[in-house]
Design a protein around this motif. Structure first.
Motif, PDB file in Angstrom:
ATOM      1  N   ARG A   1      25.765  26.429  44.743  1.00 23.16           N
ATOM      2  CA  ARG A   1      26.566  26.820  43.582  1.00 23.16           C
ATOM      3  C   ARG A   1      26.770  28.328  43.522  1.00 23.16           C
ATOM      4  NH1 ARG A   1      27.961  23.376  39.739  1.00 23.16           N
ATOM      5  NH2 ARG A   1      27.015  21.303  39.638  1.00 23.16           N
ATOM      6  N   TYR A   2      25.758  29.080  43.922  1.00 20.49           N
ATOM      7  CA  TYR A   2      25.851  30.536  43.828  1.00 20.49           C
ATOM      8  C   TYR A   2      26.942  31.096  44.739  1.00 20.49           C
ATOM      9  CZ  TYR A   2      24.328  35.391  43.436  1.00 20.49           C
ATOM     10  OH  TYR A   2      24.285  36.747  43.199  1.00 20.49           O
ATOM     11  N   ARG A   3      27.326  30.337  45.746  1.00 20.81           N
ATOM     12  CA  ARG A   3      28.402  30.802  46.631  1.00 20.81           C
ATOM     13  C   ARG A   3      29.724  30.940  45.892  1.00 20.81           C
ATOM     14  NH1 ARG A   3      27.221  26.514  51.544  1.00 20.81           N
ATOM     15  NH2 ARG A   3      25.076  27.219  52.031  1.00 20.81           N
ATOM     16  N   GLU A   4      29.853  30.249  44.751  1.00 26.56           N
ATOM     17  CA  GLU A   4      31.071  30.380  43.963  1.00 26.56           C
ATOM     18  C   GLU A   4      31.272  31.793  43.426  1.00 26.56           C
ATOM     19  OE1 GLU A   4      33.410  28.170  43.403  1.00 26.56           O
ATOM     20  OE2 GLU A   4      32.457  26.488  44.438  1.00 26.56           O
ATOM     21  N   ARG A   5      30.207  32.619  43.467  1.00 28.03           N
ATOM     22  CA  ARG A   5      30.324  33.983  42.957  1.00 28.03           C
ATOM     23  C   ARG A   5      31.257  34.840  43.802  1.00 28.03           C
ATOM     24  NH1 ARG A   5      28.689  39.032  41.746  1.00 28.03           N
ATOM     25  NH2 ARG A   5      28.220  39.427  43.936  1.00 28.03           N
ATOM     26  N   SER A   6      31.636  34.351  44.963  1.00 23.13           N
ATOM     27  CA  SER A   6      32.615  35.089  45.777  1.00 23.13           C
ATOM     28  C   SER A   6      33.953  35.223  45.051  1.00 23.13           C
ATOM     29  CB  SER A   6      32.822  34.395  47.127  1.00 23.13           C
ATOM     30  OG  SER A   6      33.303  33.071  46.942  1.00 23.13           O
ATOM     31  N   ALA A   7      34.194  34.383  44.030  1.00 23.47           N
ATOM     32  CA  ALA A   7      35.421  34.521  43.240  1.00 23.47           C
ATOM     33  C   ALA A   7      35.488  35.882  42.564  1.00 23.47           C
ATOM     34  CB  ALA A   7      35.504  33.407  42.198  1.00 23.47           C
ATOM     35  N   ALA A   8      34.334  36.412  42.129  1.00 21.00           N
ATOM     36  CA  ALA A   8      34.321  37.733  41.507  1.00 21.00           C
ATOM     37  C   ALA A   8      34.697  38.811  42.501  1.00 21.00           C
ATOM     38  CB  ALA A   8      32.938  38.013  40.915  1.00 21.00           C
ATOM     39  N   GLU A   9      34.220  38.713  43.730  1.00 23.22           N
ATOM     40  CA  GLU A   9      34.559  39.703  44.760  1.00 23.22           C
ATOM     41  C   GLU A   9      36.047  39.657  45.082  1.00 23.22           C
ATOM     42  OE1 GLU A   9      32.390  41.806  45.605  1.00 23.22           O
ATOM     43  OE2 GLU A   9      30.570  40.848  44.848  1.00 23.22           O
ATOM     44  N   ARG A  10      36.619  38.456  45.124  1.00 27.51           N
ATOM     45  CA  ARG A  10      38.050  38.351  45.413  1.00 27.51           C
ATOM     46  C   ARG A  10      38.883  38.933  44.268  1.00 27.51           C
ATOM     47  NH1 ARG A  10      36.300  33.302  47.383  1.00 27.51           N
ATOM     48  NH2 ARG A  10      36.906  32.257  45.445  1.00 27.51           N
ATOM     49  N   THR A  11      38.438  38.715  43.034  1.00 25.91           N
ATOM     50  CA  THR A  11      39.158  39.290  41.895  1.00 25.91           C
ATOM     51  C   THR A  11      39.151  40.814  41.957  1.00 25.91           C
ATOM     52  OG1 THR A  11      38.688  37.396  40.463  1.00 25.91           O
ATOM     53  CG2 THR A  11      39.202  39.479  39.384  1.00 25.91           C
ATOM     54  N   ASN A  12      37.992  41.404  42.221  1.00 24.93           N
ATOM     55  CA  ASN A  12      37.909  42.860  42.338  1.00 24.93           C
ATOM     56  C   ASN A  12      38.813  43.381  43.444  1.00 24.93           C
ATOM     57  OD1 ASN A  12      35.981  42.793  40.314  1.00 24.93           O
ATOM     58  ND2 ASN A  12      34.248  42.873  41.721  1.00 24.93           N
ATOM     59  N   ALA A  13      38.804  42.699  44.594  1.00 26.50           N
ATOM     60  CA  ALA A  13      39.599  43.156  45.733  1.00 26.50           C
ATOM     61  C   ALA A  13      41.094  43.025  45.453  1.00 26.50           C
ATOM     62  CB  ALA A  13      39.218  42.364  46.984  1.00 26.50           C
ATOM     63  N   ARG A  14      41.511  41.900  44.872  1.00 30.62           N
ATOM     64  CA  ARG A  14      42.944  41.709  44.608  1.00 30.62           C
ATOM     65  C   ARG A  14      43.442  42.679  43.546  1.00 30.62           C
ATOM     66  NH1 ARG A  14      45.418  36.254  43.427  1.00 30.62           N
ATOM     67  NH2 ARG A  14      47.219  37.405  44.199  1.00 30.62           N
ATOM     68  N   LEU A  15      42.621  42.928  42.513  1.00 28.71           N
ATOM     69  CA  LEU A  15      43.038  43.871  41.479  1.00 28.71           C
ATOM     70  C   LEU A  15      43.291  45.248  42.076  1.00 28.71           C
ATOM     71  CD1 LEU A  15      43.471  44.641  38.491  1.00 28.71           C
ATOM     72  CD2 LEU A  15      41.012  45.084  38.361  1.00 28.71           C
ATOM     73  N   LYS A  16      42.431  45.681  42.981  1.00 30.22           N
ATOM     74  CA  LYS A  16      42.566  47.018  43.559  1.00 30.22           C
ATOM     75  C   LYS A  16      43.618  47.084  44.658  1.00 30.22           C
ATOM     76  CE  LYS A  16      37.881  48.591  42.520  1.00 30.22           C
ATOM     77  NZ  LYS A  16      36.618  49.135  43.063  1.00 30.22           N
ATOM     78  N   ASP A  17      43.724  46.045  45.461  1.00 35.79           N
ATOM     79  CA  ASP A  17      44.630  46.090  46.607  1.00 35.79           C
ATOM     80  C   ASP A  17      46.058  45.680  46.264  1.00 35.79           C
ATOM     81  OD1 ASP A  17      42.444  46.843  48.084  1.00 35.79           O
ATOM     82  OD2 ASP A  17      42.045  44.833  48.872  1.00 35.79           O
ATOM     83  N   GLU A  18      46.224  44.769  45.289  1.00 35.12           N
ATOM     84  CA  GLU A  18      47.550  44.213  45.025  1.00 35.12           C
ATOM     85  C   GLU A  18      48.119  44.576  43.660  1.00 35.12           C
ATOM     86  OE1 GLU A  18      47.842  39.999  45.854  1.00 35.12           O
ATOM     87  OE2 GLU A  18      46.031  40.085  47.101  1.00 35.12           O
ATOM     88  N   PHE A  19      47.269  44.909  42.682  1.00 39.67           N
ATOM     89  CA  PHE A  19      47.764  45.057  41.314  1.00 39.67           C
ATOM     90  C   PHE A  19      47.388  46.397  40.686  1.00 39.67           C
ATOM     91  CE2 PHE A  19      47.425  40.524  42.143  1.00 39.67           C
ATOM     92  CZ  PHE A  19      48.685  40.078  41.750  1.00 39.67           C
ATOM     93  N   GLY A  20      47.307  47.447  41.488  1.00 37.87           N
ATOM     94  CA  GLY A  20      47.208  48.804  40.970  1.00 37.87           C
ATOM     95  C   GLY A  20      45.854  49.275  40.520  1.00 37.87           C
TER      96      GLY A  20
END
Length: 370
Positions: A318-337
């Motif tokens: 279940r803890y592997r689902e925490r990768s969603a937080a890393e993807r959110t941080n990366a997409r916010l910085k790389d794709e959405f300013g």
């Protein structure tokens, strides 16, 4: 776990894909996939519903604020770094101008008008209100399995606030003469900010969080320490990849201080079962708080010089689902300013980031249509 209303997602997707875009192509010609993405995000965000235009009837009628708000959301989707770049893109791109709502023949607002409008949006927390409404509409009635909580560094173009200097007193001088507490001794529980937060209301908790620009340091994924000037954005992400809530605090604030208020904000918007956090949030107080809210805490253990405790096999999966937080941080910085902060001050920086999170949430919801 299906935490989305697929019928509503497909309905909105089809309305833009087969009704709006064909009419736009007939009017302005070619509509690129990136512009089609802007149209979809604006349909999901509906930021214009939270903007009010006021005019007393004297003087020149102001530019429609809803169009300007749409333009700032489009700026985040297209990755445009500056307001000047946004105005130039609107001047050259008729399709983008029509998508945002501007007349194809009227003169565009000046850079000063855009800047004043952004200041108004930041003060009114426009991005936060639109994001909250979108989350409640699409995830409020669903059961979310996991909420992944994490903080990410936000570099700002402003000088860090100076640390206040406290004048020495006889009592302070006597304390300096005493032997220092050893680093491995525990801090008394009575001074724990998390324990104090558990007995406070949400407004009181938010009022105590530092929001000035200062210097922060944290360990990255590779174990190296990195430092920056600016802020720290704390985000709760659902297991479907949609950011549910966010807080912007000083860069020097420890991640664990944002956990309790952020959990209350998330609890007002969605219902979740598990709270997933890394070792920075390891605390008995946070474990107890999560259980009080009816959640199962899955927090990576911080040994603090002792023996490391590991998850049970099922919890580790279940803890592997925490990768969603890393993807959110990366997409916010790389794709959405998220990396290009050109404004100063907590309110404006948060306003800029919330436009990005609003666009990111809408884009992620559209990805769930399949």
């Amino acid at each position: 776990m299906d935490a989305t209303r697929r019928d509503l997602i497909l309905q909105r997707w089809n309305a833009i894909q087969y009704d709006v875009l064909p009419e736009l192509r007939a009017e302005v010609g070619v509509v690129t996939p990136k512009l089609a993405r802007v149209a979809h995000v604006l349909e999901w965000a509906r930021v214009e519903e939270f903007v009010a235009d006021t005019w007393c009837g004297l003087g020149r009628r102001p530019h429609t604020r809803a169009w300007l708000a749409n333009a700032f959301v489009a700026k985040a989707v297209l990755g445009i770094t500056t307001t000047v770049g946004l105005i130039e893109r609107l001047a050259m791109d008729k399709a983008l101008r029509r998508i945002c709502g501007f007349s194809p023949y009227a003169r565009l607002p000046s850079e000063a008008t855009f800047s004043r409008a952004f200041a108004e949006f930041a003060k009114a927390r426009l991005g936060e209100r639109a994001h909250e409404a979108m989350i409640k509409e699409h995830l409020g009635g669903e059961l979310v399995g996991h909420i992944s909580r994490d903080g990410t560094a936000i570099e700002a173009r402003e000088r860090p606030a100076a640390t206040p200097v406290v004048a020495a007193t006889p009592a302070a001088a006597s304390k300096k003469a005493r032997p220092r507490r050893r680093s491995n001794q525990a801090v008394p529980a009575s001074g724990s900010p998390i324990r104090r937060q558990r007995g406070q209301t949400l407004p009181a908790m938010l009022a105590e969080l530092p929001t000035v620009c200062d210097r922060g340091t944290k360990c990255n994924a590779q174990g190296y320490k990195t430092s920056w000037n600016g802020y720290k954005l704390h985000i709760d992400t659902a297991d479907c990849g949609v950011p549910v809530a966010a807080l912007l605090c000083s860069a020097s604030m420890h991640d664990s201080r944002a956990a309790v208020p952020l959990s209350h904000i998330t609890g007002q918007r969605v219902t979740n079962l598990y709270d997933l956090m890394d070792a920075a949030y390891c605390s008995k107080e946070l474990h107890a708080h999560c259980r009080e809210m009816g959640h199962v805490p899955l927090i990576d253990h911080n040994p603090r010089g002792g023996d490391k405790e590991y998850f049970e096999p099922a919890d580790a999966v279940r803890y592997r689902e925490r990768s969603a937080a890393e993807r959110t941080n990366a997409r916010l910085k790389d794709e959405f300013g998220g990396r290009n902060i050109m404004v100063k001050g907590h309110a404006k920086v948060l306003g800029h980031l919330m436009f990005g999170l609003l666009a990111l949430g809408a884009d992620q919801l559209m990805r769930l249509r399949s």
